[in-house]
Motif scaffolding. Sequence first.
Motif, PDB file in Angstrom:
ATOM      1  N   PHE A  44       6.358   0.352  16.740  1.00 22.65           N
ATOM      2  CA  PHE A  44       5.458   0.432  17.644  1.00 22.65           C
ATOM      3  C   PHE A  44       5.900  -0.345  19.931  1.00 22.65           C
ATOM      4  O   PHE A  44       5.367  -0.177  19.613  1.00 22.65           O
ATOM      5  N   VAL A  45       6.324  -1.051  18.726  1.00 22.26           N
ATOM      6  CA  VAL A  45       6.378  -2.200  19.738  1.00 22.26           C
ATOM      7  C   VAL A  45       6.948  -1.427  20.794  1.00 22.26           C
ATOM      8  O   VAL A  45       7.746  -1.528  22.126  1.00 22.26           O
ATOM      9  N   ARG A  46       8.790  -0.688  20.022  1.00 25.85           N
ATOM     10  CA  ARG A  46       9.300   0.443  20.793  1.00 25.85           C
ATOM     11  C   ARG A  46       8.950   1.040  21.630  1.00 25.85           C
ATOM     12  O   ARG A  46       9.011   1.743  22.812  1.00 25.85           O
ATOM     13  N   THR A  47       7.808   2.002  20.822  1.00 22.78           N
ATOM     14  CA  THR A  47       7.166   2.687  21.626  1.00 22.78           C
ATOM     15  C   THR A  47       6.319   2.468  22.648  1.00 22.78           C
ATOM     16  O   THR A  47       5.979   2.796  23.714  1.00 22.78           O
ATOM     17  N   ALA A  48       5.830   1.035  22.789  1.00 16.85           N
ATOM     18  CA  ALA A  48       5.559   0.952  23.949  1.00 16.85           C
ATOM     19  C   ALA A  48       5.745   0.200  25.271  1.00 16.85           C
ATOM     20  O   ALA A  48       5.174   0.201  25.918  1.00 16.85           O
ATOM     21  N   LEU A 104      -0.791  -6.932  15.106  1.00 16.15           N
ATOM     22  CA  LEU A 104      -0.580  -6.583  16.582  1.00 16.15           C
ATOM     23  C   LEU A 104      -1.879  -6.889  17.095  1.00 16.15           C
ATOM     24  O   LEU A 104      -2.807  -6.670  16.335  1.00 16.15           O
ATOM     25  N   ALA A 105      -2.021  -7.891  18.758  1.00 24.80           N
ATOM     26  CA  ALA A 105      -2.498  -7.759  19.296  1.00 24.80           C
ATOM     27  C   ALA A 105      -2.332  -7.422  20.554  1.00 24.80           C
ATOM     28  O   ALA A 105      -1.653  -7.451  21.183  1.00 24.80           O
ATOM     29  N   ALA A 140       1.099   8.360  22.006  1.00 28.08           N
ATOM     30  CA  ALA A 140       2.522   8.364  22.277  1.00 28.08           C
ATOM     31  C   ALA A 140       3.323   7.739  20.547  1.00 28.08           C
ATOM     32  O   ALA A 140       4.502   8.350  20.360  1.00 28.08           O
ATOM     33  N   HIS A 141       2.288   6.876  19.938  1.00 28.30           N
ATOM     34  CA  HIS A 141       2.471   6.213  18.302  1.00 28.30           C
ATOM     35  C   HIS A 141       3.173   7.944  17.572  1.00 28.30           C
ATOM     36  O   HIS A 141       3.460   7.573  17.246  1.00 28.30           O
ATOM     37  N   GLN A 171       0.731  -1.529  -0.176  1.00 25.86           N
ATOM     38  CA  GLN A 171       0.122   0.225   0.327  1.00 25.86           C
ATOM     39  C   GLN A 171       1.107   1.434  -0.250  1.00 25.86           C
ATOM     40  O   GLN A 171       1.834   1.594   0.592  1.00 25.86           O
ATOM     41  N   HIS A 172       0.484   2.324  -0.675  1.00 23.97           N
ATOM     42  CA  HIS A 172       1.267   3.725  -1.051  1.00 23.97           C
ATOM     43  C   HIS A 172       1.073   3.930   0.307  1.00 23.97           C
ATOM     44  O   HIS A 172       2.431   4.542   0.632  1.00 23.97           O
ATOM     45  N   GLU A 173       0.319   4.063   1.727  1.00 28.29           N
ATOM     46  CA  GLU A 173       0.529   4.360   2.898  1.00 28.29           C
ATOM     47  C   GLU A 173       0.389   3.486   3.702  1.00 28.29           C
ATOM     48  O   GLU A 173      -0.121   2.437   3.960  1.00 28.29           O
ATOM     49  N   PRO A 174       1.630   3.441   4.488  1.00 32.66           N
ATOM     50  CA  PRO A 174       2.546   2.410   5.260  1.00 32.66           C
ATOM     51  C   PRO A 174       0.853   2.471   6.784  1.00 32.66           C
ATOM     52  O   PRO A 174       0.775   3.350   6.979  1.00 32.66           O
ATOM     53  N   ARG A 175       0.286   1.554   6.908  1.00 35.73           N
ATOM     54  CA  ARG A 175      -0.739   0.617   8.182  1.00 35.73           C
ATOM     55  C   ARG A 175      -0.114  -0.416   9.403  1.00 35.73           C
ATOM     56  O   ARG A 175       0.380  -0.976   8.583  1.00 35.73           O
ATOM     57  N   LEU A 176      -0.381   0.092  10.367  1.00 40.62           N
ATOM     58  CA  LEU A 176      -0.788  -0.805  11.007  1.00 40.62           C
ATOM     59  C   LEU A 176      -1.769  -1.809  12.015  1.00 40.62           C
ATOM     60  O   LEU A 176      -3.388  -0.836  11.462  1.00 40.62           O
TER      61      LEU A 176
END
Length: 295
Positions: free
Chosen positions: A285-289, A160-161, A129-130, A105-110
């Motif tokens: 994202f995991v590092r941010t968490a 992620l979940a 925080a993200h 996808q053009h715009e990455p997303r989670l």
Amino acid sequence: MGSQAEFGIDRYRGGMDRLETRELAHFLALAEELHFGRAARRLGISQPALSRTVARLERRVGAPLLLRGGREQALTGAGRVLAREAAAVLAAADAALHRTRRAGQHEPRLVLAVKPGGDGGLLPALLAAHRAGPDPVRVDVLLCDPAERVRLLHDGTADLALLHHPPHDLTGLDTELLLTENQLAVLPRTHPLADRPRLRPADLAGEPTVRWQGTSGPDRAGPEVRDLTQLQQLVALGQAVAVLPESVRGQLRADLCGIPLLGAAPTALLLAWPEHSTSPVTAAFVRTAAALVAA
């Protein structure tokens, strides 16, 4: 015992890597139906075409996959192994397709799978925080039933979940511990134990206890539920009691009470993702968490 040449092993050495997903899907349908006619109708192909596919697979693996005889079929030991492996291969192929499409996808997303009310109160701070990080990407929060979250990780629908452990099976997942919580016994306010300031697991002996759909329950398991609304309704009706993380207290109905359950094993809120993930946005994202929890 037949020679390698008799079973065609020399010709198809390394033949498992020549198997096609279409062939595996056809065999898996037959393994589930155990009937050529039903499996062929389910697949939308002719019965002779399905028979040829199975015969081709048997030549490639060098062993019979079915015990033939009568209208119903039975799997051999090799057939049971191939059915199990075929299910895993097809699930992995679907997951790879999901993840590849999103990566393109053009715009990455989670995609973050969450049970409604199952974030321990951390989700708003985690998303904030993200967004404040150096390279934020769009995060789609997917609200789903408790049992769905692990499946969505495995099939590639979610990156992620947020999971509670126990009761979820964490096989094939990596995790980051976000929060450890004590547990509450959730009872109707009319229950004989409702006026106690605290309880112990032994106090609930003999009480049916609700369990989340798709997860193992306690020794005396009560009805299965999909969400917190269902759970609270059953408890309010006196059909069962529940054991829930302490953070749920603020979401309880007025006709229910949450009593600290001393001696019960604490529950862990985890951020989970597939252990083979190589996604840099997932890792960020995991590092941010982890940083949020440490702070």
